[in-house]
Design a protein around this motif. Structure first.
Motif, PDB file in Angstrom:
ATOM      1  N   GLN A 162      54.980  48.113  26.492  1.00 58.18           N
ATOM      2  CA  GLN A 162      56.094  47.717  27.351  1.00 58.18           C
ATOM      3  C   GLN A 162      56.640  46.364  26.899  1.00 58.18           C
ATOM      4  O   GLN A 162      55.886  45.470  26.559  1.00 58.18           O
ATOM      5  N   ARG A 171      46.005  29.242  46.476  1.00 61.58           N
ATOM      6  CA  ARG A 171      44.689  29.451  45.867  1.00 61.58           C
ATOM      7  C   ARG A 171      43.861  28.189  46.011  1.00 61.58           C
ATOM      8  O   ARG A 171      44.273  27.115  45.606  1.00 61.58           O
ATOM      9  N   GLU A 229      35.399  32.369  45.755  1.00 57.66           N
ATOM     10  CA  GLU A 229      36.811  32.596  46.055  1.00 57.66           C
ATOM     11  C   GLU A 229      36.976  33.710  47.072  1.00 57.66           C
ATOM     12  O   GLU A 229      36.105  34.554  47.250  1.00 57.66           O
ATOM     13  N   MET A 243      39.293  36.954  48.177  1.00 57.78           N
ATOM     14  CA  MET A 243      40.206  37.920  47.586  1.00 57.78           C
ATOM     15  C   MET A 243      40.317  39.150  48.463  1.00 57.78           C
ATOM     16  O   MET A 243      39.480  39.388  49.335  1.00 57.78           O
ATOM     17  N   HIS A 254      32.287  33.780  41.527  1.00 56.28           N
ATOM     18  CA  HIS A 254      33.036  33.936  40.273  1.00 56.28           C
ATOM     19  C   HIS A 254      32.511  32.933  39.268  1.00 56.28           C
ATOM     20  O   HIS A 254      32.554  31.728  39.486  1.00 56.28           O
ATOM     21  N   SER A 293      35.091  36.637  32.798  1.00 55.42           N
ATOM     22  CA  SER A 293      34.764  36.329  34.186  1.00 55.42           C
ATOM     23  C   SER A 293      33.772  37.332  34.730  1.00 55.42           C
ATOM     24  O   SER A 293      33.870  38.533  34.439  1.00 55.42           O
ATOM     25  N   TYR A 351      32.126  38.526  38.385  1.00 48.32           N
ATOM     26  CA  TYR A 351      32.263  38.463  39.830  1.00 48.32           C
ATOM     27  C   TYR A 351      31.123  39.226  40.486  1.00 48.32           C
ATOM     28  O   TYR A 351      30.746  40.308  40.031  1.00 48.32           O
ATOM     29  N   ALA A 368      37.315  49.961  32.299  1.00 55.20           N
ATOM     30  CA  ALA A 368      38.776  50.065  32.291  1.00 55.20           C
ATOM     31  C   ALA A 368      39.319  49.144  31.217  1.00 55.20           C
ATOM     32  O   ALA A 368      38.719  48.124  30.881  1.00 55.20           O
ATOM     33  N   MET A 401      42.966  47.254  30.143  1.00 58.26           N
ATOM     34  CA  MET A 401      44.333  46.909  30.503  1.00 58.26           C
ATOM     35  C   MET A 401      44.885  46.035  29.385  1.00 58.26           C
ATOM     36  O   MET A 401      44.883  44.815  29.455  1.00 58.26           O
ATOM     37  N   LEU A 430      34.915  41.034  33.400  1.00 61.13           N
ATOM     38  CA  LEU A 430      36.299  41.241  32.970  1.00 61.13           C
ATOM     39  C   LEU A 430      36.694  40.105  32.044  1.00 61.13           C
ATOM     40  O   LEU A 430      36.355  38.951  32.282  1.00 61.13           O
ATOM     41  N   PRO A 460      43.655  51.222  37.216  1.00 55.95           N
ATOM     42  CA  PRO A 460      42.883  50.029  36.863  1.00 55.95           C
ATOM     43  C   PRO A 460      43.637  48.750  37.205  1.00 55.95           C
ATOM     44  O   PRO A 460      43.046  47.788  37.679  1.00 55.95           O
ATOM     45  N   HIS A 461      44.951  48.729  36.929  1.00 53.45           N
ATOM     46  CA  HIS A 461      45.711  47.539  37.228  1.00 53.45           C
ATOM     47  C   HIS A 461      45.640  47.199  38.701  1.00 53.45           C
ATOM     48  O   HIS A 461      45.448  46.049  39.078  1.00 53.45           O
ATOM     49  N   LEU A 467      41.978  46.162  39.828  1.00 48.98           N
ATOM     50  CA  LEU A 467      41.458  44.938  39.240  1.00 48.98           C
ATOM     51  C   LEU A 467      42.459  43.792  39.246  1.00 48.98           C
ATOM     52  O   LEU A 467      42.186  42.743  38.668  1.00 48.98           O
ATOM     53  N   ASP A 492      43.464  41.645  41.487  1.00 47.37           N
ATOM     54  CA  ASP A 492      42.984  40.378  42.038  1.00 47.37           C
ATOM     55  C   ASP A 492      41.985  39.715  41.105  1.00 47.37           C
ATOM     56  O   ASP A 492      42.012  38.496  40.884  1.00 47.37           O
ATOM     57  N   TYR A 493      41.086  40.516  40.564  1.00 44.73           N
ATOM     58  CA  TYR A 493      40.096  39.959  39.641  1.00 44.73           C
ATOM     59  C   TYR A 493      40.776  39.363  38.414  1.00 44.73           C
ATOM     60  O   TYR A 493      40.424  38.276  37.942  1.00 44.73           O
ATOM     61  N   LEU A 494      41.749  40.091  37.892  1.00 48.63           N
ATOM     62  CA  LEU A 494      42.439  39.623  36.697  1.00 48.63           C
ATOM     63  C   LEU A 494      43.205  38.343  36.984  1.00 48.63           C
ATOM     64  O   LEU A 494      43.241  37.426  36.159  1.00 48.63           O
ATOM     65  N   ASP A 495      43.802  38.294  38.148  1.00 48.56           N
ATOM     66  CA  ASP A 495      44.558  37.107  38.503  1.00 48.56           C
ATOM     67  C   ASP A 495      43.645  35.891  38.603  1.00 48.56           C
ATOM     68  O   ASP A 495      43.965  34.805  38.109  1.00 48.56           O
ATOM     69  N   MET A 496      42.508  36.063  39.237  1.00 51.63           N
ATOM     70  CA  MET A 496      41.568  34.941  39.354  1.00 51.63           C
ATOM     71  C   MET A 496      41.026  34.552  37.984  1.00 51.63           C
ATOM     72  O   MET A 496      40.827  33.363  37.697  1.00 51.63           O
ATOM     73  N   HIS A 497      40.787  35.532  37.150  1.00 46.38           N
ATOM     74  CA  HIS A 497      40.292  35.247  35.808  1.00 46.38           C
ATOM     75  C   HIS A 497      41.313  34.427  35.028  1.00 46.38           C
ATOM     76  O   HIS A 497      40.980  33.405  34.412  1.00 46.38           O
ATOM     77  N   ASN A 498      42.557  34.857  35.056  1.00 48.00           N
ATOM     78  CA  ASN A 498      43.606  34.127  34.353  1.00 48.00           C
ATOM     79  C   ASN A 498      43.740  32.710  34.903  1.00 48.00           C
ATOM     80  O   ASN A 498      43.931  31.750  34.167  1.00 48.00           O
ATOM     81  N   LEU A 501      51.766  37.490  34.048  1.00 43.07           N
ATOM     82  CA  LEU A 501      52.027  37.492  35.485  1.00 43.07           C
ATOM     83  C   LEU A 501      53.458  37.913  35.790  1.00 43.07           C
ATOM     84  O   LEU A 501      53.715  38.661  36.733  1.00 43.07           O
ATOM     85  N   VAL A 553      55.368  45.268  36.034  1.00 48.14           N
ATOM     86  CA  VAL A 553      54.342  46.297  36.112  1.00 48.14           C
ATOM     87  C   VAL A 553      55.010  47.583  36.591  1.00 48.14           C
ATOM     88  O   VAL A 553      55.540  47.608  37.690  1.00 48.14           O
TER      89      VAL A 553
END
Lengths: 293, 179
Positions: A21, A182, A212, A214, A223, A234, A236, A249, A251, A269, B144-145, B148, B150-156, B173, B177
């Motif tokens: 994309q 946050r 955290e 969520m 985390h 990361s 969790y 998964a 992505m 992840l 998957p998106h 995950l 929330d997890y991805l956002d916190m990781h970033n 971000l 999507v």
């Protein structure tokens, strides 16, 4: 390049490719004597915008009526983040000077960050020779497959960016907006010691811990951020969720692995190959829970 | 300061379609008399239209689009007025528009001069209802998106703060999507 992104005023139009994309966005950076304003605006799809003023970053998602806010005490650009100290990554990566290439009608020089094993991705940066700003960025698998790419199609350094350009106010965030700020939750020594790691891939070590909130309804998770200085993973641990079977998964450049751990759910992840994710997950122990595998 | 807050609230409510017909008329009159306010609302409207996939028309197209819409769509500002039925000919009926609709239609033409306002205001009430529904948080699919995200956002977020991530954290971000 990092210094240039933080200290130079510029405007750029960027094309971003990921998972087949293409998206485009505009980047505005204004650096003044005692201030810095930066904006990253989506030019296609739902209108989304990231704003940074000095240390405060706000992410606006009008399509979902959501906003994220928080302070970032870090000098990384909204466009591309790179480590401040490259010598810390040299045990695990080689820095290789590549060829020159012309992009956006500007001369650039490739710099490749090549991992020394197959536990990390390769990153290539095309740096504008004149301004040291990034013109192109690639994230590649060991096989050479491109996982993520950014190309600057227009760059106006020191021009077209005035203080007023970055001062446009976003739509008023009325009562119907979901504004999330946050912030880390209070944590105890017991929280921090709940997760322990053995046999991590070379170079990866725990760097930060946060507790955290969520999800909806909100729940608290532990985390831990692992890093080799460049790539990060990361981990969790969520005590309120369970999963019967492990799941994986992918992505784009991000891989994940989830499995049950004791009475909770472990999620690993990161921007690393799947083999690295599995290796990290294999060596995790949860206090009050038997080590898995 | 209080006046500024009230104006901002008015603009927000107007964009969200939350004002009554009378309040909308008053808001429009205020906008038409204040160039700075009109410009701000134009920008907000562009953003709103963009997020709904409505092509943002150049200013000079607005007039013709307003005229077309006046002919085919009832204005959402129409009050719950009584519609008089008049018979004409043999077994036929003719519906006469209340006089107030004409006045409101005229004010709509004036609003069209302020660039992109007219397209929103001349949409039917049912369309506004469906548009409002778009503001609700979309149901997340079990992809998957979605699972995950929330997890991805916190990781970033955390890896960005740690200054370790050689990547495009915010580009990810803002990238669209697909639903």
């Amino acid at each position: 390049m990092r210094h240039a992104m933080n200290s130079a005023s510029y405007e750029a139009t960027v094309v971003y490719w990921k998972e087949g994309q293409i998206d485009t966005f505009s980047v505005l950076n204004h650096v003044g004597p005692h201030m810095r304003r930066e904006r990253l605006i989506a030019l296609n799809g739902p209108l989304r915008e990231i704003r940074r003023e000095n240390g405060e970053i706000t992410c606006l998602f009008p399509d979902a009526r959501k906003a994220l806010a928080g302070k970032k005490f870090d000098a990384n650009s909204l466009l591309l983040s790179v480590p401040e100290k490259l010598d810390a990554i040299l045990p695990f990566y080689d820095l290789v000077m590549g060829e020159s290439e012309r992009v956006a009608d500007r001369a650039g020089q490739w710099v490749q960050v090549v991992p020394r094993d197959d536990m990390r991705y390769r990153r290539n940066f095309l740096i504008d020779i004149e301004t040291r700003l990034p013109l192109k960025y690639e994230l590649r698998q060991a096989t050479g497959e491109v996982l993520e790419q950014m190309v600057v199609v227009r760059l106006d350094p020191q021009q077209g960016v005035s203080q007023s350009d970055t001062e446009d106010q976003p739509p008023p965030l009325g009562g119907s907006w979901d504004v999330k700020v946050r912030a880390a939750l209070p944590q105890s020594a017991q929280d921090q010691s709940r997760l322990s790691f053995q046999s991590l891939p070379a170079g990866f070590h725990p760097m930060m811990f946060m507790r955290e909130e969520m999800g909806s309804p909100p729940r608290q998770v532990n985390h831990v951020l692992l890093t080799d200085g460049f790539s990060s993973v990361s981990v969790y641990f969520d005590e309120t969720e369970v999963m019967e079977k492990p799941s994986v998964a992918r992505m784009g450049a991000v891989n994940s692995y989830r499995r049950r751990a004791g009475n909770g759910l472990l999620t690993v992840l990161g921007d690393v190959p799947m083999r690295t994710i599995r290796a990290v997950a294999k060596g995790i122990s949860i206090a009050d829970s038997a080590k898995h595998e | 300061m209080r006046d500024v807050v009230q104006v901002e609230e008015m603009l927000s409510a107007l964009i969200d379609g939350e004002l009554s017909p009378e309040e909308t008329s008053a808001a429009l009159e205020k906008i038409m008399s204040d160039a700075a306010l009109a410009e701000r609302w134009r920008r907000y409207e562009i953003i709103r239209q963009a997020l709904h996939g409505v092509p943002v028309a150049p200013r000079n197209e607005i007039g013709s689009r307003v005229a077309m819409a006046l002919q085919t769509e009832p204005t959402i500002l129409a009050p719950q007025a009584t519609v008089r039925h008049a018979s004409g000919g043999h077994g036929t009926s003719r519906i006469a528009a209340p006089r107030r609709w004409v006045a409101i239609a005229a004010s709509m033409a004036a609003v069209a001069l302020l660039a992109t306002f007219g397209v929103q205001l001349l949409q039917s009430r049912s369309h506004i209802t469906s548009v409002a529904a778009l503001f609700q948080t979309p149901t997340e699919a079990a992809t998957p998106h979605a699972l995950l995200a929330d997890y991805l956002d916190m990781h970033n977020d955390l890896s960005y703060s740690a200054g370790t991530q050689g990547s495009l954290r915010y580009a990810r971000l803002v990238s669209h999507v697909p639903r």
